[in-house]
Write an enzyme that holds these catalytic residues in place. Sequence first.
Site, mmCIF file in Angstrom:
data_model
loop_
_atom_site.group_PDB
_atom_site.id
_atom_site.type_symbol
_atom_site.label_atom_id
_atom_site.label_comp_id
_atom_site.label_asym_id
_atom_site.label_seq_id
_atom_site.Cartn_x
_atom_site.Cartn_y
_atom_site.Cartn_z
ATOM 1 N N SER A 1 38.179 1.164 46.070
ATOM 2 C CA SER A 1 38.437 -0.225 45.684
ATOM 3 C C SER A 1 39.744 -0.316 44.900
ATOM 4 O O SER A 1 39.888 0.261 43.823
ATOM 5 C CB SER A 1 37.285 -0.744 44.826
ATOM 6 O OG SER A 1 37.634 -2.017 44.313
ATOM 7 N N HIS B 1 38.992 -1.163 50.200
ATOM 8 C CA HIS B 1 38.201 -2.299 49.708
ATOM 9 C C HIS B 1 39.065 -3.153 48.778
ATOM 10 O O HIS B 1 39.687 -2.646 47.845
ATOM 11 C CB HIS B 1 36.978 -1.750 48.962
ATOM 12 C CG HIS B 1 35.992 -2.776 48.523
ATOM 13 N ND1 HIS B 1 35.029 -3.282 49.364
ATOM 14 C CD2 HIS B 1 35.811 -3.385 47.327
ATOM 15 C CE1 HIS B 1 34.281 -4.158 48.702
ATOM 16 N NE2 HIS B 1 34.740 -4.242 47.464
ATOM 17 N N ASP C 1 39.044 -6.559 46.365
ATOM 18 C CA ASP C 1 38.185 -7.515 45.663
ATOM 19 C C ASP C 1 38.966 -8.764 45.282
ATOM 20 O O ASP C 1 39.846 -8.702 44.424
ATOM 21 C CB ASP C 1 37.653 -6.867 44.374
ATOM 22 C CG ASP C 1 36.629 -5.795 44.655
ATOM 23 O OD1 ASP C 1 35.629 -6.082 45.327
ATOM 24 O OD2 ASP C 1 36.839 -4.649 44.191
ATOM 25 N N MET D 1 38.776 -12.270 43.440
ATOM 26 C CA MET D 1 37.936 -12.988 42.457
ATOM 27 C C MET D 1 38.650 -14.244 41.994
ATOM 28 O O MET D 1 39.863 -14.215 41.775
ATOM 29 C CB MET D 1 37.694 -12.099 41.237
ATOM 30 C CG MET D 1 37.090 -10.751 41.561
ATOM 31 S SD MET D 1 36.884 -9.788 40.059
ATOM 32 C CE MET D 1 36.280 -8.244 40.735
ATOM 33 N N HIS E 1 36.411 -8.321 50.054
ATOM 34 C CA HIS E 1 35.177 -8.785 49.407
ATOM 35 C C HIS E 1 35.531 -10.043 48.617
ATOM 36 O O HIS E 1 36.200 -9.968 47.587
ATOM 37 C CB HIS E 1 34.686 -7.635 48.509
ATOM 38 C CG HIS E 1 33.479 -7.945 47.689
ATOM 39 N ND1 HIS E 1 33.029 -7.103 46.693
ATOM 40 C CD2 HIS E 1 32.602 -8.984 47.710
ATOM 41 C CE1 HIS E 1 31.944 -7.604 46.140
ATOM 42 N NE2 HIS E 1 31.666 -8.748 46.733
ATOM 43 N N MET F 1 34.843 -12.827 46.205
ATOM 44 C CA MET F 1 33.989 -13.305 45.108
ATOM 45 C C MET F 1 34.567 -14.640 44.652
ATOM 46 O O MET F 1 35.109 -14.766 43.543
ATOM 47 C CB MET F 1 33.960 -12.261 43.981
ATOM 48 C CG MET F 1 33.075 -11.088 44.327
ATOM 49 S SD MET F 1 33.405 -9.637 43.328
ATOM 50 C CE MET F 1 34.731 -8.929 44.273
ATOM 51 N N MET G 1 25.409 -5.376 45.925
ATOM 52 C CA MET G 1 26.109 -5.242 44.642
ATOM 53 C C MET G 1 25.206 -4.442 43.708
ATOM 54 O O MET G 1 24.094 -4.866 43.396
ATOM 55 C CB MET G 1 26.371 -6.611 44.007
ATOM 56 C CG MET G 1 27.517 -7.411 44.573
ATOM 57 S SD MET G 1 29.160 -6.661 44.575
ATOM 58 C CE MET G 1 29.342 -5.949 42.963
ATOM 59 N N GLY H 1 32.445 -8.836 39.303
ATOM 60 C CA GLY H 1 33.481 -9.382 38.414
ATOM 61 C C GLY H 1 34.369 -8.327 37.793
ATOM 62 O O GLY H 1 35.530 -8.586 37.511
ATOM 63 N N PHE H 2 33.817 -7.142 37.595
ATOM 64 C CA PHE H 2 34.591 -6.106 36.905
ATOM 65 C C PHE H 2 34.316 -4.728 37.498
ATOM 66 O O PHE H 2 33.188 -4.447 37.915
ATOM 67 C CB PHE H 2 34.227 -6.071 35.407
ATOM 68 C CG PHE H 2 34.461 -7.387 34.728
ATOM 69 C CD1 PHE H 2 35.722 -7.719 34.248
ATOM 70 C CD2 PHE H 2 33.429 -8.313 34.601
ATOM 71 C CE1 PHE H 2 35.949 -8.958 33.641
ATOM 72 C CE2 PHE H 2 33.640 -9.551 34.007
ATOM 73 C CZ PHE H 2 34.905 -9.869 33.517
ATOM 74 N N GLY H 3 35.345 -3.894 37.453
ATOM 75 C CA GLY H 3 35.161 -2.491 37.799
ATOM 76 C C GLY H 3 34.652 -1.737 36.581
ATOM 77 O O GLY H 3 34.594 -2.288 35.471
ATOM 78 N N GLY H 4 34.257 -0.510 36.774
ATOM 79 C CA GLY H 4 33.921 0.373 35.657
ATOM 80 C C GLY H 4 32.583 0.120 34.998
ATOM 81 O O GLY H 4 32.354 0.573 33.879
ATOM 82 N N ASP I 1 28.264 -1.239 46.369
ATOM 83 C CA ASP I 1 29.481 -1.540 45.612
ATOM 84 C C ASP I 1 29.171 -1.709 44.130
ATOM 85 O O ASP I 1 28.460 -2.634 43.743
ATOM 86 C CB ASP I 1 30.089 -2.840 46.192
ATOM 87 C CG ASP I 1 31.429 -3.177 45.596
ATOM 88 O OD1 ASP I 1 31.995 -2.352 44.855
ATOM 89 O OD2 ASP I 1 31.932 -4.291 45.889
ATOM 90 N N GLY J 1 29.752 0.980 40.379
ATOM 91 C CA GLY J 1 29.222 2.117 39.634
ATOM 92 C C GLY J 1 28.923 3.343 40.479
ATOM 93 O O GLY J 1 28.113 4.184 40.083
ATOM 94 N N GLY K 1 35.655 2.394 42.872
ATOM 95 C CA GLY K 1 36.907 2.021 42.208
ATOM 96 C C GLY K 1 37.282 3.021 41.149
ATOM 97 O O GLY K 1 38.073 3.941 41.370
HETATM 98 C C1 DX5 Z 1 33.039 -5.481 41.324
HETATM 99 C C2 DX5 Z 1 33.753 -5.172 42.602
HETATM 100 C C3 DX5 Z 1 33.793 -3.729 42.943
HETATM 101 C C4 DX5 Z 1 34.547 -2.881 41.960
HETATM 102 C C5 DX5 Z 1 33.883 -1.529 41.927
HETATM 103 O O1 DX5 Z 1 32.880 -6.841 41.210
HETATM 104 O O2 DX5 Z 1 33.153 -5.829 43.694
HETATM 105 O O3 DX5 Z 1 34.306 -3.517 44.247
HETATM 106 O O4 DX5 Z 1 35.903 -2.732 42.289
HETATM 107 O O5 DX5 Z 1 34.403 -0.827 40.882
HETATM 108 P P1 DX5 Z 1 33.673 0.452 40.267
HETATM 109 O O6 DX5 Z 1 33.587 1.464 41.370
HETATM 110 O O7 DX5 Z 1 34.616 0.866 39.174
HETATM 111 O O8 DX5 Z 1 32.336 0.021 39.758
HETATM 112 ZN ZN ZN Z 2 33.835 -5.190 45.788
#
Ligand code: DX5
Ligand code: ZN
Length: 227
Positions: free
Chosen positions: A10, A35, A37, A39, A68, A70, A139, A144-147, A177, A179, A199
């Site tokens: 991602s 991938h 994202d 948003m 993706h 959002m 999901m 909304g956020f990575g990590g 998708d 974590g 990601g």
């Molecule tokens: C979250 C995104 C994911 C995100 C995953 O809203 O849809 O695609 O980039 O990031 P990680 O792998 O860091 O959880």
């Molecule tokens: Zn995503």
Amino acid sequence: MDKQVYVAPSLLAADFLHLSKAVEMVNQSEADWLHLDVMDGVFVPNISFGMPVIESVAKVCRKPMDVHLMIVQPERYIDTFHRLGVHHLILHYETSVHLHRYIEHIHQLNMLAGVALNPHTPVSVLNDVVQIVDIILIMSVNPGFGGQHFIPHSLHKIQATKQLIEQTRSSAKIVVDGGVDTQNAAEILRAGADVLVAGSSVFGAPDPIRAISQLKHSLNAATHLQG
Ligand code: DX5
Ligand code: ZN
């Protein structure tokens, strides 16, 4: 026969100052898709990137682009993403009032169509579209956020999705998708996932190409460890 595992890094977790380097890395890796994202700050409490960035990425990316969305009213942009050269377009169930119509529209444009489900949305809402979608994205964090941390209950949802796909003889792929990392990948795949989106565990790794390879081969590694 070994299960086919797909990996989709991602781009959200990449260093945005060096996007071309990130895409080149993905090109050279064993990744299957890229991938992306998108948003809007309305459906999710964050704004990422949109068309101009995807247009630039498309010029150098040699893997299928998995977008993706959002965003609210995603149907407004189906044609635009097609023009940008996107291969897969994934809409959220929660934002799609006429989901069946939007899936047909995406197919008319020769893209693969996907549906994403938030952690609180039951898999059963897909009963009547499972046979026409190409991708079901579970999901495993709140979007909304990575990590963020993988929500353990997602494993049950992956199993339920797999069951639904088998019962209906759908050819949809299950994408997970949020974590996902090298620690939990094998368990996620054994629950029924086909595609791992990752990601921070890829772009935050000292060697992202190696991290992608480890994800791709995590089932073999797990079998190997078990002897
Ligand atoms: C979250 C995104 C994911 C995100 C995953 O809203 O849809 O695609 O980039 O990031 P990680 O792998 O860091 O959880
Ligand atoms: Zn995503």
